[in-house]
Design a protein around this motif. Structure first.
Motif, mmCIF file in Angstrom:
data_model
loop_
_atom_site.group_PDB
_atom_site.id
_atom_site.type_symbol
_atom_site.label_atom_id
_atom_site.label_comp_id
_atom_site.label_asym_id
_atom_site.label_seq_id
_atom_site.Cartn_x
_atom_site.Cartn_y
_atom_site.Cartn_z
ATOM 1 N N LEU A 75 2.009 3.685 -1.736
ATOM 2 C CA LEU A 75 2.029 4.534 -2.916
ATOM 3 C C LEU A 75 2.811 5.828 -2.684
ATOM 4 O O LEU A 75 3.239 6.482 -3.636
ATOM 5 N N GLU A 105 10.117 -8.071 10.494
ATOM 6 C CA GLU A 105 10.368 -9.419 11.015
ATOM 7 C C GLU A 105 10.917 -10.339 9.936
ATOM 8 O O GLU A 105 11.840 -11.110 10.157
ATOM 9 N N LEU A 106 10.293 -10.263 8.743
ATOM 10 C CA LEU A 106 10.718 -11.135 7.656
ATOM 11 C C LEU A 106 12.131 -10.799 7.210
ATOM 12 O O LEU A 106 12.900 -11.671 6.823
ATOM 13 N N LEU A 126 -0.312 -4.747 -8.784
ATOM 14 C CA LEU A 126 -0.969 -5.052 -7.513
ATOM 15 C C LEU A 126 -2.456 -4.823 -7.661
ATOM 16 O O LEU A 126 -2.900 -4.207 -8.617
ATOM 17 N N ARG A 127 -3.230 -5.310 -6.682
ATOM 18 C CA ARG A 127 -4.661 -5.074 -6.706
ATOM 19 C C ARG A 127 -5.118 -4.313 -5.493
ATOM 20 O O ARG A 127 -4.447 -4.283 -4.510
ATOM 21 N N VAL A 181 9.855 -7.740 -7.016
ATOM 22 C CA VAL A 181 9.655 -7.414 -5.602
ATOM 23 C C VAL A 181 8.524 -8.279 -5.037
ATOM 24 O O VAL A 181 7.517 -8.517 -5.701
ATOM 25 N N GLU A 182 8.732 -8.769 -3.811
ATOM 26 C CA GLU A 182 7.697 -9.562 -3.142
ATOM 27 C C GLU A 182 6.976 -8.657 -2.144
ATOM 28 O O GLU A 182 7.635 -7.930 -1.402
ATOM 29 N N PHE A 183 5.637 -8.708 -2.129
ATOM 30 C CA PHE A 183 4.891 -7.799 -1.255
ATOM 31 C C PHE A 183 4.298 -8.524 -0.057
ATOM 32 O O PHE A 183 3.668 -9.564 -0.196
ATOM 33 N N HIS A 184 4.525 -7.949 1.122
ATOM 34 C CA HIS A 184 3.948 -8.508 2.336
ATOM 35 C C HIS A 184 3.178 -7.427 3.061
ATOM 36 O O HIS A 184 3.595 -6.274 3.116
ATOM 37 N N LYS A 185 2.061 -7.843 3.650
ATOM 38 C CA LYS A 185 1.178 -6.888 4.309
ATOM 39 C C LYS A 185 1.736 -6.487 5.680
ATOM 40 O O LYS A 185 2.103 -7.350 6.462
ATOM 41 N N GLY A 186 1.806 -5.188 5.943
ATOM 42 C CA GLY A 186 2.194 -4.709 7.265
ATOM 43 C C GLY A 186 3.685 -4.447 7.401
ATOM 44 O O GLY A 186 4.509 -5.282 7.070
ATOM 45 N N SER A 226 5.399 -4.029 10.162
ATOM 46 C CA SER A 226 6.019 -4.787 11.230
ATOM 47 C C SER A 226 6.408 -6.171 10.727
ATOM 48 O O SER A 226 7.503 -6.676 10.988
ATOM 49 N N GLN A 227 5.479 -6.756 9.976
ATOM 50 C CA GLN A 227 5.720 -8.045 9.344
ATOM 51 C C GLN A 227 6.952 -7.977 8.436
ATOM 52 O O GLN A 227 7.792 -8.874 8.442
ATOM 53 N N ARG A 262 0.804 -1.230 0.000
ATOM 54 C CA ARG A 262 0.000 0.000 0.000
ATOM 55 C C ARG A 262 0.835 1.278 0.000
ATOM 56 O O ARG A 262 0.298 2.358 0.144
#
Lengths: 574, 257
Positions: free
Chosen positions: B99, B139-140, B256-257, B128-133, B135-136, B97
């Motif tokens: 943007l 951690e990743l 992305l959607r 690019v790999e997208f992960h939500k958040g 904080s996440q 998200r």
């Protein structure tokens, strides 16, 4: 087949009994709880902006939701995800329930409480634990297997459709397990005995008799698993979005996260979810219409018999052990390990010197944690009690009273499952923020939200069991002069107990970890544990969050154990 | 934000003060929920960190960070341009998200939509790999899911590094977005609301904000942690109106959607 009784005429006395008011009031409460949020969702999906001052009718939300290039792929993904998860979960749950409940598999009783553990973990933590196990880049299990078997590439990729199905399913198994245990428990063994005596072997008996008797429960379990997967959010967000596999709930989530948030489109998508679920309910009602076929609990005393698996019992033991290690222990160990660390690090010797009790010490002196824990405990036990009381009354009306149109109640009791938590939260704000009784901002509005959300689960647990109870028991009671309420309290409820206990435990656990509605309704004083956990997760205190997860498991297991003690014969140990 | 609007529409304002990302503050203002008031304390803030109905409370910085086990010392990124190197292919993560990145690059780094789009398209070609958040994401990154993160929050890193996590972050350039303080029109406790808003915007309040680990907005108050970037592309109030446009661009670039 002596117990498959000839249908009898309805109970004429029913309509005259003034005590019928009690279940009718229950039905009224249900209608109120289920219909209002549904109406708000429906109206919202046709209006131009969120909660407008005046209503402007529009179809643009539906156009945006269903006429996009993604409509088809979202539909197909959702269907595969929901069907795959429902089947996998069902198979695991049923095999576990049968092995622990109806066979002589060694050590089966210790697996019962263990089987419930995955349910307790909040979805966020569970998804993270599995990412840490199965990520193709660093997943502990992948690394370990590559090392062990000399593989060139990681065997598992959690960021895929099978990965989503796996992570979601293992979290749902306890639900299927609890419902199937209740069904196995309240099954008259005389039918199986007849089969055995006629020369059928164990497998034939299971397939031709046991399984067929279970059809209504199987139907309702599959239905609930299917819809629950459609409505679930954590796995699609944490695993589906990186894998770029989108389902309805991730679309709804994305609609809410646009600039500006598109609540209308989210609502329109939710209505689609609702229709899909309605088809499921309709199919289920058709399949179980002739409830008499499945009435196995009659006036005769019985005790479900145990199958002697012979040497195969060690295979059963093997299955239980592998399931326990793979599904329960591994993700729990990931969190348990992390709860002693300052940040997530792979298990190993070099991380040993970082281990400490700091996270637990921090929580011990952290006031908001204890407040939230108290709120969550009160709410989850109350929710479970209220929801089970309500749904056993409603289930009785639907399946026993023969009042015209009672199937509508059955449908309404199922409806809340299809309303996404965030939509439910918004409609409850609108309803109660200016309500004459000032419950908004307290834990009571959360209680209303939770009871509404978990009625469907209570209803399935109650109706699956009520279908199995033969009318002759209640008839016998009323013939002996018992009033409706006496009959209900002294005959129906005790017979329902295994199902109700299973439902209570399930609802208690899921409301303890409820998140998506609480996030809109919980305020400073009514903050619950799941919200605190999420806030701390967002702030990056992930290993403290892991410690909260460990404490949640400990707390809930004690609550469940205490509840077993209080309800006496709990229907779990034979 | 959704909650404040819904509550107001339900007929009641329960909160006194709103303190959230500025784009949500302006949305609430557009809904007619906020008070037009300039706090005396806002005099200490430069233009861009205050408006007719709000004062900046704190800032968050989008920066790049990397895993020090996976990135060699001499390959550490110095600016965002370094991520165009082929060695980053398949090793980057980001938040779906954000943007703000393409918006800020278009307006303040390249001063051209075309150049910014071209730059991020090249980044997109790195898979690019997208992960939500966020904080996440952090951690990743610590765990090694990726070598570097393109849209992480700077305040997520100092504490992790102090605890020994194998990560580091880039402060040479970054995008800053504003969290704002505003007062509700129908605040149930209007005087308390005003007092709190003034205190939070004062140097004293900002110091408390800093002690809490956030990046204060007040120019005279230093953040406790190293979270401010050297070159900063600030998202301004005027930019907020263009979020939908850049949201679309961002999604198209990364499919992305």
């Amino acid at each position: 087949m002596t117990t498959v009784a000839i249908p009898r005429a309805g109970r004429a006395s029913v309509a005259l009994d003034p005590a019928l008011l009690i279940p009718l009031v229950g039905a009224g409460v249900l209608v109120y709880l289920a219909v209002l949020p549904l109406l708000m969702l429906f109206v919202g999906s046709f209006q131009a902006e969120v909660a407008p001052r005046e209503f402007v009718y529009t179809l643009k939300n539906y156009h945006a939701a269903y006429a996009s290039e993604y409509t088809y792929s979202t539909f197909v993904n959702s269907l595969i995800f929901a069907t795959g998860s429902a089947l996998l979960t069902f198979i695991f749950g049923t095999v576990l329930a049968w092995l622990t409940e109806r066979t002589n598999t060694p050590l089966r009783s210790i697996f019962v409480p263990i089987a419930v553990v995955p349910l307790i973990l909040p979805g966020v933590l569970e998804s993270i634990a599995w990412i840490f196990l199965l990520s193709p880049k660093f997943g502990y299990l992948n690394v370990w297997l590559m090392h062990l078997l000399g593989l060139q590439s990681p065997p598992f990729n959690v960021f895929s459709l099978p990965g989503m199905i796996w992570v979601h399913s293992v979290g749902q198994v306890p639900l299927a397990f609890l419902m199937m245990v209740a069904a196995f428990k309240s099954m008259d063994p005389s039918l199986e005995e007849s089969a055995m005596m006629s020369g059928a072997n164990t497998w034939q008996t299971f397939r031709r008799v046991t399984f067929r008797l279970l059809i209504p429960t199987v139907g309702s379990v599959l239905l609930i698993l299917f819809v629950r997967t459609l409505e679930s959010f954590e796995t699609p967000a944490l695993i589906g979005i990186p894998a770029r596999i989108y389902v309805y709930t991730s679309e709804i989530y994305l609609a809410f996260n646009e600039y500006p948030p598109d609540y209308g489109r989210g609502g329109a998508l939710s209505v689609g979810l609702l229709l899909l679920s309605a088809v499921g309910v309709w199919l289920y009602t058709r399949a179980t219409k002739e409830g008499k076929k499945f009435q196995t609990v009659t006036g005769k005393a019985f005790r479900p018999r145990q199958f002697d698996l012979g040497p195969w019992r060690w295979l059963g033991f093997g299955f239980l052990s592998v399931y326990f290690v793979l599904v329960v222990l591994l993700p729990f160990l990931v969190l348990f390990w992390a709860s002693f660390l300052p940040y997530f690090a792979a298990p190993g010797w070099d991380a040993l010197d970082k281990l400490s009790l700091d996270n637990y010490r921090y929580l011990g002196g952290f006031r908001p944690f204890w407040d939230a824990m108290k709120n969550s405990l009160i709410l989850s036990t109350l929710t479970a009690t209220v929801a089970m009381m309500l749904t056993s009354l409603v289930a009785w009306i639907v399946y026993k009273s023969r009042l015209p149109g009672s199937w509508v109640l059955d449908f309404l009791a199922f409806v809340p499952i299809t309303i996404p938590g965030i939509v439910m939260g918004m409609s409850l704000i609108l309803l109660y923020v200016a309500f004459p009784i000032p419950i908004y901002g307290t834990i009571w509005v959360l209680l209303i939200a939770y009871v509404t959300r978990y009625i469907p689960y209570g209803m399935r647990a109650a109706s699956g069991s009520i279908l199995q109870i033969h009318g002759e028991l209640e008839e016998a009671a009323s013939a002996s002069g018992a009033s409706w309420w006496q009959t209900f309290k002294r005959v129906t409820l005790p017979l329902l107990r295994p199902g109700l206990v299973a439902g209570w435990i399930y609802i208690c656990i899921v409301s303890f970890r409820e998140f998506s509605t609480s996030v809109l309704l919980a305020t400073g004083e009514s903050r619950v544990l799941s919200i605190l956990l999420f806030t701390m997760f967002e702030q990056g205190q992930v290993t403290v969050v892991a410690a909260i997860g460990v404490l949640m498991i400990a707390t809930l297991l004690s609550v469940v154990a205490l509840f077993y003690k209080l309800t006496g014969r709990i229907g779990i140990q034979t | 934000m959704a909650r404040a609007v819904t509550e107001a529409r339900g007929g009641k304002t329960l909160a006194d003060v709103l303190q959230i990302p500025l784009e949500n503050v302006t949305q609430a203002y557009d809904q007619g929920l906020l008070l037009d008031i300039k706090l005396p304390e806002s005099a200490g803030y430069p233009e861009g960190l205050k408006g007719a109905f709000w004062t900046a409370s704190d800032l968050q910085y989008f920066i790049a960070a990397w895993n020090t086990n996976l990135v060699k010392k001499d390959e550490e990124p110095k600016t965002y341009d370094d991520f165009l190197h082929p060695r980053w292919k398949g090793r980057l993560i980001a938040e779906p998200r954000d943007l703000e990145m393409v918006l800020a690059f278009a307006k303040y780094r390249f001063k051209s939509d075309e150049k910014a789009i071209d730059f991020w398209k090249k980044i997109a070609a790195q898979n690019v790999e997208f992960h939500k958040g966020h904080s996440q994401l952090a951690e990743l990154l610590v765990a090694g899911q990726a070598a570097a993160c393109l849209t992480c929050y700077s305040h997520h890193y100092p504490s992790r590094i102090r605890k020994g996590a194998p990560v580091n972050y880039m402060l040479s350039e970054g995008v800053a977005s504003i969290n704002g303080t505003a007062i509700f029109k129908n605040a149930p406790h209007p005087n308390t609301a005003l007092l709190f808003a003034r205190w939070v915007s004062s140097e004293e309040g900002q110091k408390v904000m800093s002690a809490g680990g956030r990046t204060p907005a007040h120019p005279k108050v230093e953040p406790k942690e190293k979270t401010r970037t050297e070159k900063t592309y600030f998202i301004t109030v005027a930019d907020l109106k263009e979020f939908p446009k850049y949201d679309k661009i961002w999604k198209e670039i990364f499919r992305l959607r």
